[in-house]
Enzyme design. Structure first.
Site, PDB file in Angstrom:
ATOM      1  N   TYR A   1      39.117  33.532  49.878  1.00  0.00           N
ATOM      2  CA  TYR A   1      38.525  32.951  48.679  1.00  0.00           C
ATOM      3  C   TYR A   1      39.078  31.550  48.443  1.00  0.00           C
ATOM      4  CZ  TYR A   1      37.002  37.754  47.649  1.00  0.00           C
ATOM      5  OH  TYR A   1      36.435  38.997  47.718  1.00  0.00           O
TER       6      TYR A   1
ATOM      7  N   TRP B   1      36.372  36.023  43.428  1.00  0.00           N
ATOM      8  CA  TRP B   1      35.481  35.419  44.425  1.00  0.00           C
ATOM      9  C   TRP B   1      34.481  34.483  43.742  1.00  0.00           C
ATOM     10  CZ3 TRP B   1      30.246  37.377  46.147  1.00  0.00           C
ATOM     11  CH2 TRP B   1      29.770  36.651  47.249  1.00  0.00           C
TER      12      TRP B   1
ATOM     13  N   GLU C   1      30.913  40.149  27.174  1.00  0.00           N
ATOM     14  CA  GLU C   1      29.572  40.734  27.125  1.00  0.00           C
ATOM     15  C   GLU C   1      29.422  41.841  28.167  1.00  0.00           C
ATOM     16  OE1 GLU C   1      25.461  41.324  26.219  1.00  0.00           O
ATOM     17  OE2 GLU C   1      27.126  40.451  25.092  1.00  0.00           O
ATOM     18  N   ASN C   2      29.920  41.587  29.377  1.00  0.00           N
ATOM     19  CA  ASN C   2      29.829  42.592  30.436  1.00  0.00           C
ATOM     20  C   ASN C   2      30.681  43.820  30.125  1.00  0.00           C
ATOM     21  OD1 ASN C   2      28.178  40.797  31.730  1.00  0.00           O
ATOM     22  ND2 ASN C   2      29.601  40.315  33.387  1.00  0.00           N
TER      23      ASN C   2
ATOM     24  N   SER D   1      36.767  47.079  54.006  1.00  0.00           N
ATOM     25  CA  SER D   1      35.677  46.465  53.256  1.00  0.00           C
ATOM     26  C   SER D   1      34.485  46.267  54.178  1.00  0.00           C
ATOM     27  CB  SER D   1      36.116  45.126  52.656  1.00  0.00           C
ATOM     28  OG  SER D   1      35.033  44.513  51.956  1.00  0.00           O
TER      29      SER D   1
ATOM     30  N   PRO E   1      27.995  44.232  41.615  1.00  0.00           N
ATOM     31  CA  PRO E   1      27.206  45.242  40.891  1.00  0.00           C
ATOM     32  C   PRO E   1      25.927  44.675  40.282  1.00  0.00           C
ATOM     33  CG  PRO E   1      29.078  44.548  39.567  1.00  0.00           C
ATOM     34  CD  PRO E   1      29.275  43.963  40.937  1.00  0.00           C
TER      35      PRO E   1
ATOM     36  N   GLY F   1      32.505  39.771  38.081  1.00  0.00           N
ATOM     37  CA  GLY F   1      32.785  38.368  38.326  1.00  0.00           C
ATOM     38  C   GLY F   1      32.219  37.569  37.156  1.00  0.00           C
TER      39      GLY F   1
END
Length: 320
Positions: A54, A21, A296-297, A152, A209, A287
């Site tokens: 999307y 997305w 990094e995430n 959702s 998140p 994302g």
């Protein structure tokens, strides 16, 4: 990478996953998408989230081309799509049996796949009886086009109705819900859905998140260029971030940043680990528009031990 069961199904899903997305077709072309999906897969991510809405289907086309190029074994990854916003014509929207069937077929064509692992009702449809939606999803499962279906941003009552009707008609019930979940959006996962987790063992694939990037701290000093707030189609995000109602959130973020500095980790890693600490979270959808950002995430899982009970209590005091 750790893997969790998706609710009460036998499907093992990576605790961190990747969603397209905003990025695919807006910030990433096929080459960029290929690079970032390759990094994700190599790091253990096995779930890639998508939807017909999307970039008006372009996101699925890009992902389908990447999957064809990568030539990964089909039994090694999980792909989702969502149905609701397929076009402007009356038959291209909602959760009618017709649109669900057409949306699934169109998604499979764009993704160049024989079946979808997960298929979500992107939003509830007040114009279509839930019985019709349940029957359509059950039919797709019997046809082998879908493995599991879910919802959702449905309410607890709507999900309960779907389970009840599934049982009455002896049809396949939903397996998962995809709600927004972060330190600023906690109502559904922490209160509304609690009985569903207990009675139905509902799985969750949570989105946003980091609260659209707010929980990285990068917006505390204005709107930086190159982020989603600078995209023309997502001006609503910028407007929301600049609204008076949002100002208190920057104060909360500042306090969370101070806590993360004490723990010697980034606020991003603190926020992602906070989500993962919830046992009712099956997977956290990331994302990222750059592979460095994704790496990094993903590193957050190497710091999970720092987020102990005392830290969780401190976070609760900050965000309450």
């Amino acid at each position: 990478m750790q893997y969790r069961k998706l609710g009460k199904t036998g499907l093992k899903i990576s605790e961190l996953s990747y969603g397209s997305w905003i990025t695919f077709g807006n910030q990433l072309d096929e080459k960029g998408a290929s690079e970032i999906m390759s990094v994700a897969f190599d790091q253990g991510i096995n779930f890639f989230d998508n939807a017909e809405a999307y970039k008006q289907g372009q996101s699925e086309i890009i992902m389908g081309n990447v999957l064809k190029k990568m030539r990964w074994s089909r039994d090694s990854y999980i792909i989702s799509s969502k149905v609701f916003w397929g076009g402007d014509k009356p038959t291209q929207r909602g959760l009618s049996h017709k649109h669900i069937k057409d949306a699934c077929d169109n998604a499979l064509s764009r993704l160049q796949l024989d079946y979808l692992d997960l298929f979500f009702c992107h939003r509830p449809d007040p114009d279509t009886p839930i019985e019709e939606t349940v029957r359509a999803m059950h039919t797709l499962i019997l046809q082998g086009k879908v493995c599991y279906w879910g919802t959702s941003e449905w309410s607890k009552q709507q999900i309960e109705d779907a389970f009840r009707i599934s049982r009455e008609l002896s049809m396949t019930p939903p397996s998962m819900e995809q709600p927004e979940y972060n330190m600023f959006a906690r109502e559904k996962l922490e209160r509304e859905y609690l009985s569903l987790f207990e009675t139905e063992k509902l799985g969750t694939t949570i989105w946003s998140p980091l609260a659209s990037g707010l929980l990285t701290g990068k917006y505390n000093n204005g709107m930086p260029s190159g982020t989603r707030t600078s995209l023309q189609n997502y001006k609503f995000v910028r407007d929301r971030f600049e609204s008076e109602d949002f100002q208190y959130r920057y104060t909360v973020v500042e306090k969370l940043m101070n806590l993360s500095k004490q723990l010697n980790i980034s606020l991003t890693k603190l926020a992602l680990n906070w989500c993962l600490k919830n046992e009712n979270v099956s997977t956290v959808i990331l994302g990222a528009s750059r592979k460095e950002q994704l790496i990094e995430n993903l590193d957050c899982i190497n710091h999970s031990s720092k987020i102990d009970g005392d830290v969780m209590k401190e976070i609760k005091n900050i965000i309450s």
